[in-house]
Design a protein around this motif. Sequence first.
Motif, PDB file in Angstrom:
ATOM      1  N   SER A  19       0.825  -1.219   0.000  1.00 47.13           N
ATOM      2  CA  SER A  19       0.000   0.000   0.000  1.00 47.13           C
ATOM      3  C   SER A  19       0.851   1.259   0.000  1.00 47.13           C
ATOM      4  CB  SER A  19      -0.929  -0.008   1.227  1.00 47.13           C
ATOM      5  OG  SER A  19      -1.763  -1.139   1.221  1.00 47.13           O
ATOM      6  N   TYR A  38      -4.506   3.400   4.673  1.00 46.11           N
ATOM      7  CA  TYR A  38      -4.026   2.040   4.918  1.00 46.11           C
ATOM      8  C   TYR A  38      -3.607   1.833   6.365  1.00 46.11           C
ATOM      9  CZ  TYR A  38       0.936   3.511   4.663  1.00 46.11           C
ATOM     10  OH  TYR A  38       2.159   4.094   4.900  1.00 46.11           O
ATOM     11  N   LEU A  69      -6.032  -1.454   7.182  1.00 45.77           N
ATOM     12  CA  LEU A  69      -5.398  -2.772   7.183  1.00 45.77           C
ATOM     13  C   LEU A  69      -5.322  -3.399   8.576  1.00 45.77           C
ATOM     14  CD1 LEU A  69      -2.602  -2.239   4.499  1.00 45.77           C
ATOM     15  CD2 LEU A  69      -4.856  -3.283   4.242  1.00 45.77           C
ATOM     16  N   ALA A 129      -8.850  -0.974   1.049  1.00 47.11           N
ATOM     17  CA  ALA A 129      -7.913   0.143   1.241  1.00 47.11           C
ATOM     18  C   ALA A 129      -7.761   0.945  -0.040  1.00 47.11           C
ATOM     19  CB  ALA A 129      -6.557  -0.389   1.706  1.00 47.11           C
TER      20      ALA A 129
END
Length: 436
Positions: free
Chosen positions: A304, A315, A319, A419
């Motif tokens: 990311s 992110y 995440l 994301a």
Amino acid sequence: MAEAAFSDGRKNNNLMARIQDVLPIACISSLVLGFAVGGFLADLGEADWISSIVGFFDVVGTMWINAIRMTVIPLIVPLLIAAIAGSESSRSAGTIGIQTLVAFILLSICYAGVAALSAKGMFSGLTLDQSVTDKLRASVHAAEVPTGDASITTWFKNLIPINPIKAAADGTMLSLMIFAIAFGFASLAAPADVRHQIVNACRTMSSVMLVLVQGVLLVAPLGIFALTLVVGTKLGGAAFSALGYLISVQVGAAFIVSLALIAIMVIWGNLAFSKVFIGAINPTSVALGTSSSLSALPAMIETSRDTWRLPERVYGFVLPFAVSTFKPSTAYAWVFSTYFLSILYGISFGPKELAFAATYAALLNATVPGIPGGGMIAVAPLLLALGLPLEGLAILFAINPITDRTATAINVLSNLAVAAILAAIQRHAFTEGSDL
């Protein structure tokens, strides 16, 4: 003295790690051996000594299933309450937190809905002789789940438990889940110190129950061998073809979903296909190798940040939150698994049951404990609610080391897709704001 205790603790942790490493292989071996021995005994006839052997392993397998059933309520209910009551802290994340929650709910609903619509077609090639399913169903120990009037009006009336304690004792899991959800949301309105006490108590109980669950799962090879031996005496050679069919459906579904997620990241995530492909390789490889979304988290963050250049505010929240909370692949896996068990045991499974399985899987996949095989514990309430035998858990758990790797890869790709999409939404909103 303290050093000796520390050394003993480290040795115990190393031993547990070694056991966990060989457990998947042991489970698969137990599955194959159990079916093979069961089929062999079936070919020998119906002698008294054969019946005694089958009866012994039937007792052993039933004890293991009862041990799983024993852990379900005190594990799942506190997890659900803590997840809801503890969500107050996520409000500080503002819009991105709400968007993440909505995105994963929609994604799970999509997975479960497509699985429910396609399940009949996916398993159309799996047929078992009626006499085989009749014998298999007759060998199942009836779950203590009250049936009563099966009309839709009665079903809705019984959704709200009159007595939650009695609902727990009777094993009416759906009613108990509704009580837990209501209790969790009510906790959000309680004073902060009271809510924190509730969350801490639920997390403490869940932590202890996770230790107990791990102990039950450590003896899974014995339980799987015992149960599949009994099933093998009923199914014979059909067992291996049926299992192969289920594995092919789960792996095939994961492949199709992965292609769809890549397309979503290209179209709605505004990422080039080459970037999506290159960025996804490392995280999915870790997921396939370890069966752990948490282990793939560093690789997801690296992708990311370095490959896709997503904003850290996106992110950095999405995440870790996704890895610790959501298991979206279970939304389709549970639907397929329950439909497979209905075929295996010859139990009627129509649109109403498929819709219920899809709804449960879409909305409650966040209750999956973060331990190997935790999904098999979390699916137990669904089997009970649908009237499917818990003995089927042994089969699902045994093939889990194979199917869980592809399911984990889907979880990782789903996390990355959410994301990427939310980052695109944030960029679009920022662009519109600057134009104004």
